[in-house]
Write a protein that holds these residues in place. Structure first.
Motif, PDB file in Angstrom:
ATOM      1  N   ALA A  41      60.628 -10.794  45.613  1.00  0.00           N
ATOM      2  CA  ALA A  41      61.469 -10.853  44.420  1.00  0.00           C
ATOM      3  C   ALA A  41      61.176 -12.160  43.696  1.00  0.00           C
ATOM      4  O   ALA A  41      61.082 -13.217  44.318  1.00  0.00           O
ATOM      5  CB  ALA A  41      62.939 -10.773  44.810  1.00  0.00           C
ATOM      6  N   VAL A  56      63.190  -9.917  37.713  1.00  0.00           N
ATOM      7  CA  VAL A  56      64.423 -10.138  38.460  1.00  0.00           C
ATOM      8  C   VAL A  56      65.346 -11.015  37.620  1.00  0.00           C
ATOM      9  O   VAL A  56      66.522 -10.740  37.466  1.00  0.00           O
ATOM     10  CB  VAL A  56      64.117 -10.803  39.814  1.00  0.00           C
ATOM     11  CG1 VAL A  56      65.402 -11.218  40.517  1.00  0.00           C
ATOM     12  CG2 VAL A  56      63.321  -9.838  40.688  1.00  0.00           C
ATOM     13  N   ASP A  57      64.800 -12.084  37.067  1.00  0.00           N
ATOM     14  CA  ASP A  57      65.487 -12.919  36.086  1.00  0.00           C
ATOM     15  C   ASP A  57      64.499 -13.975  35.624  1.00  0.00           C
ATOM     16  O   ASP A  57      63.367 -14.049  36.111  1.00  0.00           O
ATOM     17  CB  ASP A  57      66.743 -13.572  36.677  1.00  0.00           C
ATOM     18  CG  ASP A  57      67.763 -13.934  35.587  1.00  0.00           C
ATOM     19  OD1 ASP A  57      67.413 -13.798  34.395  1.00  0.00           O
ATOM     20  OD2 ASP A  57      68.875 -14.346  35.917  1.00  0.00           O
ATOM     21  N   ARG A  79      72.128 -13.068  40.660  1.00  0.00           N
ATOM     22  CA  ARG A  79      71.437 -11.825  40.309  1.00  0.00           C
ATOM     23  C   ARG A  79      70.356 -11.509  41.336  1.00  0.00           C
ATOM     24  O   ARG A  79      70.190 -10.356  41.751  1.00  0.00           O
ATOM     25  CB  ARG A  79      70.815 -11.948  38.923  1.00  0.00           C
ATOM     26  CG  ARG A  79      71.807 -11.889  37.782  1.00  0.00           C
ATOM     27  CD  ARG A  79      71.102 -12.087  36.458  1.00  0.00           C
ATOM     28  NE  ARG A  79      72.047 -12.083  35.353  1.00  0.00           N
ATOM     29  CZ  ARG A  79      71.736 -12.424  34.106  1.00  0.00           C
ATOM     30  NH1 ARG A  79      70.490 -12.796  33.821  1.00  0.00           N
ATOM     31  NH2 ARG A  79      72.649 -12.388  33.154  1.00  0.00           N
ATOM     32  N   ALA A  80      69.616 -12.537  41.725  1.00  0.00           N
ATOM     33  CA  ALA A  80      68.551 -12.328  42.710  1.00  0.00           C
ATOM     34  C   ALA A  80      69.134 -11.859  44.039  1.00  0.00           C
ATOM     35  O   ALA A  80      68.605 -10.939  44.677  1.00  0.00           O
ATOM     36  CB  ALA A  80      67.766 -13.621  42.899  1.00  0.00           C
ATOM     37  N   SER A 105      71.919 -10.250  44.529  1.00  0.00           N
ATOM     38  CA  SER A 105      72.442  -8.892  44.392  1.00  0.00           C
ATOM     39  C   SER A 105      71.323  -7.868  44.478  1.00  0.00           C
ATOM     40  O   SER A 105      71.449  -6.836  45.146  1.00  0.00           O
ATOM     41  CB  SER A 105      73.182  -8.750  43.057  1.00  0.00           C
ATOM     42  OG  SER A 105      74.295  -9.613  43.004  1.00  0.00           O
ATOM     43  N   ARG A 106      70.216  -8.150  43.827  1.00  0.00           N
ATOM     44  CA  ARG A 106      69.114  -7.191  43.836  1.00  0.00           C
ATOM     45  C   ARG A 106      68.445  -7.126  45.201  1.00  0.00           C
ATOM     46  O   ARG A 106      68.013  -6.061  45.639  1.00  0.00           O
ATOM     47  CB  ARG A 106      68.108  -7.551  42.752  1.00  0.00           C
ATOM     48  CG  ARG A 106      68.676  -7.293  41.367  1.00  0.00           C
ATOM     49  CD  ARG A 106      67.680  -7.543  40.276  1.00  0.00           C
ATOM     50  NE  ARG A 106      68.301  -7.295  38.983  1.00  0.00           N
ATOM     51  CZ  ARG A 106      67.714  -7.533  37.828  1.00  0.00           C
ATOM     52  NH1 ARG A 106      66.490  -8.018  37.804  1.00  0.00           N
ATOM     53  NH2 ARG A 106      68.335  -7.280  36.696  1.00  0.00           N
ATOM     54  N   ALA A 134      70.691  -5.190  47.596  1.00  0.00           N
ATOM     55  CA  ALA A 134      70.682  -3.759  47.294  1.00  0.00           C
ATOM     56  C   ALA A 134      69.347  -3.119  47.638  1.00  0.00           C
ATOM     57  O   ALA A 134      69.204  -1.896  47.567  1.00  0.00           O
ATOM     58  CB  ALA A 134      71.002  -3.537  45.823  1.00  0.00           C
ATOM     59  N   GLY A 170      66.693  -3.026  45.998  1.00  0.00           N
ATOM     60  CA  GLY A 170      66.421  -2.188  44.831  1.00  0.00           C
ATOM     61  C   GLY A 170      64.978  -2.157  44.411  1.00  0.00           C
ATOM     62  O   GLY A 170      64.068  -2.136  45.239  1.00  0.00           O
ATOM     63  N   ASP A 171      64.795  -2.219  43.098  1.00  0.00           N
ATOM     64  CA  ASP A 171      63.479  -1.942  42.527  1.00  0.00           C
ATOM     65  C   ASP A 171      62.777  -3.216  42.084  1.00  0.00           C
ATOM     66  O   ASP A 171      62.146  -3.248  41.034  1.00  0.00           O
ATOM     67  CB  ASP A 171      63.631  -1.005  41.332  1.00  0.00           C
ATOM     68  CG  ASP A 171      64.553  -1.580  40.263  1.00  0.00           C
ATOM     69  OD1 ASP A 171      64.593  -1.014  39.161  1.00  0.00           O
ATOM     70  OD2 ASP A 171      65.229  -2.589  40.538  1.00  0.00           O
ATOM     71  N   ALA A 172      62.858  -4.284  42.877  1.00  0.00           N
ATOM     72  CA  ALA A 172      62.229  -5.543  42.478  1.00  0.00           C
ATOM     73  C   ALA A 172      60.731  -5.380  42.272  1.00  0.00           C
ATOM     74  O   ALA A 172      60.158  -5.903  41.316  1.00  0.00           O
ATOM     75  CB  ALA A 172      62.495  -6.618  43.535  1.00  0.00           C
ATOM     76  N   ARG A 199      59.971  -3.628  39.054  1.00  0.00           N
ATOM     77  CA  ARG A 199      60.244  -4.503  37.919  1.00  0.00           C
ATOM     78  C   ARG A 199      59.111  -5.512  37.723  1.00  0.00           C
ATOM     79  O   ARG A 199      58.727  -5.822  36.598  1.00  0.00           O
ATOM     80  CB  ARG A 199      61.574  -5.238  38.120  1.00  0.00           C
ATOM     81  CG  ARG A 199      62.781  -4.335  37.955  1.00  0.00           C
ATOM     82  CD  ARG A 199      64.073  -5.079  38.255  1.00  0.00           C
ATOM     83  NE  ARG A 199      65.221  -4.236  38.008  1.00  0.00           N
ATOM     84  CZ  ARG A 199      65.828  -4.109  36.838  1.00  0.00           C
ATOM     85  NH1 ARG A 199      65.372  -4.778  35.800  1.00  0.00           N
ATOM     86  NH2 ARG A 199      66.864  -3.318  36.682  1.00  0.00           N
TER      87      ARG A 199
END
Length: 255
Positions: A77, A97-98, A115-116, A118-119, A122, A124-126, A129
Motif C-alpha cells: 500500500a 491510497v492517498d 485512510r491507509a 482503513s484500507r 479491509a 481492499g483494492d490497494a 488502485r
C-alpha cells in the motif's frame, strides 16, 4: 492492528518529518528510510513493508520507476508524497491510497495515515488502485520541450535543451541560457514538475541544472560540491543531491 512502514524521499528533512510522525503512532513500526529509488526497491523487496510513503519526484529513479521495478501487483500500500501539487494530483485523488503535498500539516498526515490503515485492515483494492494510478500518471507524463517566456512585448519560445540552469526567485524563476537570462512568472516547484527528471536535476534547493550541460563536479567542503556548467557558471551542489545526481548521469549513459 500493527503495521510496518518504509519512508522513501530524497530530501532528508522530509524523511525525518514523516518518520517522527509515524514513530508517534504505537500501531506503526518504521522499518527504515531510503533517500533514493534504488535503495527503496531493495528495501521493499527485502523487508516487505505493509505501507510505503513514496516521493513521486526523485532524481535518477522516480517513485513511478520504483513501482515499475517492484511491479504494481507486488507493491505494498502506497502513499505518494510530492512537493509539486500540480503534478498529477487528480490521478492521486482518483486512484492512490492517498497523497501528501509537502509541506503538510500534522492533521493532514493523521488523516492520510488513518485512510491507509482503513484500507489495509479491509484488505481492499490497494494493488488495483496502484495499477490505475501508475497508468494515469504515465498517460499524463508529458514533459515540456519548449518554454514560452515574455520579452518586452513579445513572447519567445526557449527549447529546454538550451537551458543551462534554473534559479528559484520567490514566485518566479530565472532561466539561464548560455548567453542570456529570462525571467518566468512561475514557481520552481510548478516548473520542475513539467521538466523531464531524466534531463533536469536539482543540485540545491534553489537550483536545477540541465544534466547535459554539466561540465565538471568538484568537491568543496562539508560534503558539498561545486558544479561547473558548460558556459563556465559555477553552482553549489548540496551533499544530499550529489549521490543521486551521479546515479542520474550514470543511468543516462547506460541508456
Amino acid at each position: 492492528m500493527s503495521l510496518t512502514a518504509l519512508v522513501v524521499d530524497d530530501e532528508p528533512i522530509a524523511r525525518r518529518a514523516i518518520v517522527r510522525l509515524l514513530d508517534a503512532d504505537t500501531e506503526i513500526e518504521v522499518l527504515g528510510e531510503c533517500g533514493d529509488g534504488g535503495s527503496a526497491v531493495e528495501a521493499i523487496r527485502n523487508q516487505s513493508p505493509d505501507l510505503v510513503f513514496l516521493d513521486i519526484q526523485m532524481p535518477a529513479m522516480t517513485g513511478l520507476d520504483v513501482i515499475a521495478a517492484i511491479g504494481a501487483q507486488r507493491m505494498p500500500a502506497t502513499v505518494f508524497v510530492t512537493a509539486y501539487e500540480q503534478y498529477a494530483v487528480r490521478a492521486f485523488e482518483a486512484n492512490a491510497v492517498d497523497y501528501l503535498v509537502k509541506p503538510f500539516s500534522r492533521e493532514r498526515f493523521a488523516t492520510t495515515l488513518q485512510r491507509a490503515k482503513s484500507r489495509l485492515s479491509a484488505a481492499g483494492d490497494a494493488q488495483a488502485r496502484i495499477l490505475q494510478a501508475l497508468e494515469s500518471l504515465r498517460q499524463r507524463d508529458e514533459y515540456l520541450e519548449r518554454i514560452a517566456v515574455r520579452v518586452d512585448e513579445h513572447v519567445i519560445f526557449v527549447a529546454v535543451d538550451d537551458i543551462v540552469w534554473i534559479k528559484a526567485n520567490r514566485n518566479t524563476v530565472q532561466i539561464h541560457l548560455a548567453d542570456r537570462v529570462h525571467e518566468l512568472r512561475e514557481t520552481m516547484a510548478a516548473l520542475a514538475a513539467r521538466l523531464d527528471p531524466r534531463r533536469f536535476a536539482r543540485v540545491h534547493r534553489s537550483a536545477i541544472v540541465n544534466v547535459q550541460r554539466v561540465r565538471t563536479i568538484h568537491p568543496w567542503f562539508n560534503g558539498h560540491h561545486v558544479v561547473t556548467m558548460d558556459n563556465g557558471q559555477q553552482l553549489r551542489m548540496s551533499r544530499y543531491q550529489h549521490e543521486a545526481f551521479l546515479r542520474l548521469v550514470g543511468s543516462r549513459r547506460e541508456d
